[in-house]
Design an enzyme around this catalytic site. Structure first.
Site, PDB file in Angstrom:
ATOM      1  N   ASP A  51       0.850  -1.186   0.000  1.00  0.00           N
ATOM      2  CA  ASP A  51       0.000   0.000   0.000  1.00  0.00           C
ATOM      3  C   ASP A  51       0.892   1.244   0.000  1.00  0.00           C
ATOM      4  O   ASP A  51       1.937   1.270   0.668  1.00  0.00           O
ATOM      5  CB  ASP A  51      -0.862  -0.033   1.275  1.00  0.00           C
ATOM      6  CG  ASP A  51      -2.076   0.858   1.149  1.00  0.00           C
ATOM      7  OD1 ASP A  51      -3.190   0.323   1.104  1.00  0.00           O
ATOM      8  OD2 ASP A  51      -1.879   2.096   1.075  1.00  0.00           O
ATOM      9  N   THR A 117      -6.725  12.877 -15.370  1.00  0.00           N
ATOM     10  CA  THR A 117      -8.103  12.639 -15.809  1.00  0.00           C
ATOM     11  C   THR A 117      -8.729  13.837 -16.525  1.00  0.00           C
ATOM     12  O   THR A 117      -8.387  14.987 -16.246  1.00  0.00           O
ATOM     13  CB  THR A 117      -8.976  12.309 -14.577  1.00  0.00           C
ATOM     14  OG1 THR A 117     -10.337  12.161 -14.992  1.00  0.00           O
ATOM     15  CG2 THR A 117      -8.927  13.409 -13.533  1.00  0.00           C
ATOM     16  N   TYR A 141     -12.620  13.692  -6.776  1.00  0.00           N
ATOM     17  CA  TYR A 141     -11.662  12.861  -7.519  1.00  0.00           C
ATOM     18  C   TYR A 141     -10.815  13.728  -8.455  1.00  0.00           C
ATOM     19  O   TYR A 141      -9.582  13.665  -8.451  1.00  0.00           O
ATOM     20  CB  TYR A 141     -12.415  11.789  -8.315  1.00  0.00           C
ATOM     21  CG  TYR A 141     -11.577  11.131  -9.383  1.00  0.00           C
ATOM     22  CD1 TYR A 141     -10.473  10.376  -9.036  1.00  0.00           C
ATOM     23  CD2 TYR A 141     -11.880  11.295 -10.734  1.00  0.00           C
ATOM     24  CE1 TYR A 141      -9.685   9.782 -10.018  1.00  0.00           C
ATOM     25  CE2 TYR A 141     -11.104  10.704 -11.716  1.00  0.00           C
ATOM     26  CZ  TYR A 141     -10.010   9.958 -11.353  1.00  0.00           C
ATOM     27  OH  TYR A 141      -9.223   9.381 -12.329  1.00  0.00           O
ATOM     28  N   PHE A 169      -9.348  10.623 -21.284  1.00  0.00           N
ATOM     29  CA  PHE A 169     -10.787  10.757 -21.431  1.00  0.00           C
ATOM     30  C   PHE A 169     -11.354   9.359 -21.130  1.00  0.00           C
ATOM     31  O   PHE A 169     -11.057   8.833 -20.075  1.00  0.00           O
ATOM     32  CB  PHE A 169     -11.112  11.422 -22.768  1.00  0.00           C
ATOM     33  CG  PHE A 169     -10.830  12.928 -22.674  1.00  0.00           C
ATOM     34  CD1 PHE A 169      -9.552  13.391 -22.369  1.00  0.00           C
ATOM     35  CD2 PHE A 169     -11.842  13.863 -22.764  1.00  0.00           C
ATOM     36  CE1 PHE A 169      -9.290  14.751 -22.179  1.00  0.00           C
ATOM     37  CE2 PHE A 169     -11.590  15.230 -22.590  1.00  0.00           C
ATOM     38  CZ  PHE A 169     -10.313  15.666 -22.301  1.00  0.00           C
TER      39      PHE A 169
HETATM   40  N1  UFG Z   1     -23.574   5.822 -18.269  1.00  0.00           N
HETATM   41  C1  UFG Z   1     -24.908   5.436 -18.343  1.00  0.00           C
HETATM   42  N2  UFG Z   1     -25.274   4.305 -17.690  1.00  0.00           N
HETATM   43  C2  UFG Z   1     -24.410   3.540 -16.968  1.00  0.00           C
HETATM   44  C3  UFG Z   1     -23.039   3.948 -16.906  1.00  0.00           C
HETATM   45  C4  UFG Z   1     -22.673   5.097 -17.561  1.00  0.00           C
HETATM   46  O1  UFG Z   1     -25.730   6.099 -18.970  1.00  0.00           O
HETATM   47  O2  UFG Z   1     -24.817   2.527 -16.385  1.00  0.00           O
HETATM   48  C5  UFG Z   1     -23.168   7.059 -18.968  1.00  0.00           C
HETATM   49  C6  UFG Z   1     -22.614   8.105 -18.030  1.00  0.00           C
HETATM   50  O3  UFG Z   1     -23.636   8.876 -17.458  1.00  0.00           O
HETATM   51  C7  UFG Z   1     -21.713   8.891 -18.994  1.00  0.00           C
HETATM   52  C8  UFG Z   1     -21.227   7.833 -20.002  1.00  0.00           C
HETATM   53  O4  UFG Z   1     -22.151   6.743 -19.873  1.00  0.00           O
HETATM   54  O5  UFG Z   1     -22.474   9.839 -19.682  1.00  0.00           O
HETATM   55  C9  UFG Z   1     -19.846   7.322 -19.673  1.00  0.00           C
HETATM   56  O6  UFG Z   1     -19.821   6.968 -18.309  1.00  0.00           O
HETATM   57  P1  UFG Z   1     -18.593   6.228 -17.623  1.00  0.00           P
HETATM   58  O7  UFG Z   1     -18.944   6.044 -16.183  1.00  0.00           O
HETATM   59  O8  UFG Z   1     -18.198   5.025 -18.415  1.00  0.00           O
HETATM   60  O9  UFG Z   1     -17.385   7.272 -17.780  1.00  0.00           O
HETATM   61  P2  UFG Z   1     -17.307   8.797 -17.315  1.00  0.00           P
HETATM   62  O10 UFG Z   1     -17.284   9.607 -18.561  1.00  0.00           O
HETATM   63  O11 UFG Z   1     -18.329   9.155 -16.324  1.00  0.00           O
HETATM   64  O12 UFG Z   1     -15.935   8.780 -16.516  1.00  0.00           O
HETATM   65  C10 UFG Z   1     -14.704   8.439 -17.118  1.00  0.00           C
HETATM   66  C11 UFG Z   1     -13.801   7.769 -16.094  1.00  0.00           C
HETATM   67  C12 UFG Z   1     -13.482   8.713 -14.960  1.00  0.00           C
HETATM   68  C13 UFG Z   1     -12.929   9.985 -15.505  1.00  0.00           C
HETATM   69  C14 UFG Z   1     -13.843  10.556 -16.547  1.00  0.00           C
HETATM   70  C15 UFG Z   1     -13.204  11.718 -17.179  1.00  0.00           C
HETATM   71  O13 UFG Z   1     -14.423   6.621 -15.592  1.00  0.00           O
HETATM   72  O14 UFG Z   1     -12.532   8.123 -14.096  1.00  0.00           O
HETATM   73  O15 UFG Z   1     -14.114   9.593 -17.584  1.00  0.00           O
HETATM   74  O16 UFG Z   1     -14.029  12.267 -18.125  1.00  0.00           O
HETATM   75  F1  UFG Z   1     -12.764  10.887 -14.520  1.00  0.00           F
END
Ligand code: UFG
Length: 325
Positions: A51, A117, A141, A169
């Site tokens: 850790d 990020t 985060y 991204f």
């Molecule tokens: N989404 C859904 N349903 C789900 C999961 C996700 O509609 O069950 C949507 C989210 O709302 C978002 C898109 O799909 O609009 C992508 O979601 P993710 O959770 O896959 O990814 P994020 O864009 O939220 O986040 C990712 C990384 C983060 C980082 C971020 C930076 O997981 O660690 O990109 O933009 F910070």
């Protein structure tokens, strides 16, 4: 080079470790297996379970191995969770990263690559988002990564440790035998593939009233193999100075577009229902990655959406229970 990879048993860290090894570098993985998987550690890497809060264990790694560079992936990484447990992010991510930086400095390491990020860019003024965009972290985060970037600036100014801050991204896709296995799973593509595997009934689309052509959020999906090549190019360029890059393809896809491709790849109808917006989701995030292209010749080669989803599907189909641990 002998590279210490923290979080090397995790999704992106394991892929980058494998590519380093393929290119002839020596890899020491340091991971507490909180989210990582022992099975994701390359058999040619040295694995130390530990850790970052354990400074004595960390010192022992640097003492035992003559480390030339650090790649730091180990982190709490969930935007949503960071709103519920801000201290886990604002304290642990930052203090653990600082422990690592301090130990690296103490042992004379001059190269540090940070996993950062796109969550640094809430409500961006321009799209695509390049490195000149103002930083407005979107969550505790994102703030923890912003603070780590700031700390690295001081490591360079005070100690001459050169760093690369790489802001991803949406990382996705797999390179066999490695995969993507989070518990709980929150990411769009693995969740869609769990529906195709019959492990979930449907996808919940988090809102379809965004100001986008089909109303669903648009993201820039970048294959983890392209991320790996960016890390290694950045690492090899560090002797010429510190640098910060946004990493994406410059193309955005909506959730409905991802669903359509996943339906075509899997042959499964993948039912989807529309639910509430997820707090903190920006409507559109697309990367401007010209800088790394210009400076290091990096260009995504594996981030065609069909290939991304096919590579993820191949892994999930073969590993319906993930790494099985
Ligand atoms: N989404 C859904 N349903 C789900 C999961 C996700 O509609 O069950 C949507 C989210 O709302 C978002 C898109 O799909 O609009 C992508 O979601 P993710 O959770 O896959 O990814 P994020 O864009 O939220 O986040 C990712 C990384 C983060 C980082 C971020 C930076 O997981 O660690 O990109 O933009 F910070």
């Amino acid at each position: 080079m002998r590279v210490l990879v923290t979080g090397g048993a995790g999704y992106i860290g394991s892929h980058v470790s494998a590519e380093l090894i393929r290119q002839g570098d020596d890899v020491i993985v340091y991971d507490n297996l909180y989210q990582g998987h022992a099975a994701a550690v390359d058999p040619q890497a040295i694995f130390v379970q530990g850790d970052l809060a354990d400074r004595a264990a960390l010192r022992a790694v640097f003492e035992t191995h003559d480390i030339d560079a650090v790649m730091h992936f180990a982190s709490y990484t969930l935007v949503g969770e960071s709103w519920e447990k801000p201290f886990l992010y604002l304290r642990d991510n930052v203090v653990n990263g600082l422990n690592l930086m301090e130990t690296a400095v103490k042992y004379g390491v001059k190269r540090f690559v940070l996993s950062s990020t796109a969550n640094l860019f809430d409500n961006p003024e321009r799209m695509p988002i390049d490195e000149t965009e103002r930083i407005v972290p979107g969550s505790p985060y994102g703030e923890s990564k912003n603070l780590l970037e700031r700390l690295l600036l001081w490591m360079d100014r005070v100690y001459g440790m050169k760093y690369a801050a790489l802001r991803y991204f949406n990382a996705c896709g797999c390179v066999p035998p490695l995969g993507e296995d989070h518990a709980p799973e929150t990411h769009l593509i693995p969740i869609i593939l769990q529906v195709a595997l019959g492990q979930r009934d449907h996808l919940v689309i988090f809102g379809d009233d965004y100001p986008t052509p089909d109303g669903t959020c648009i993201r820039d999906y970048i294959h983890v193999r392209d991320l790996a090549s960016a890390h290694i190019l950045a690492l090899r360029a560090l002797d010429q100075g510190s640098r910060t890059y946004n990493l994406g393809t410059g193309n955005g896809y909506s959730i409905r577009e991802i669903l359509d491709v996943a339906r075509a790849v899997t042959g499964h109808p993948i039912p989807a229902i529309v639910g509430d917006r997820r707090p903190g989701d920006p409507a559109i995030l697309i990367a401007g990655s010209d800088r790394i292209g210009r400076e290091l010749g990096w260009e995504p080669q594996y981030s065609d959406l069909h290939h991304i989803i096919q590579s993820a599907w191949d892994w999930h189909r073969r590993h319906p229970d993930g790494y099985g641990d």
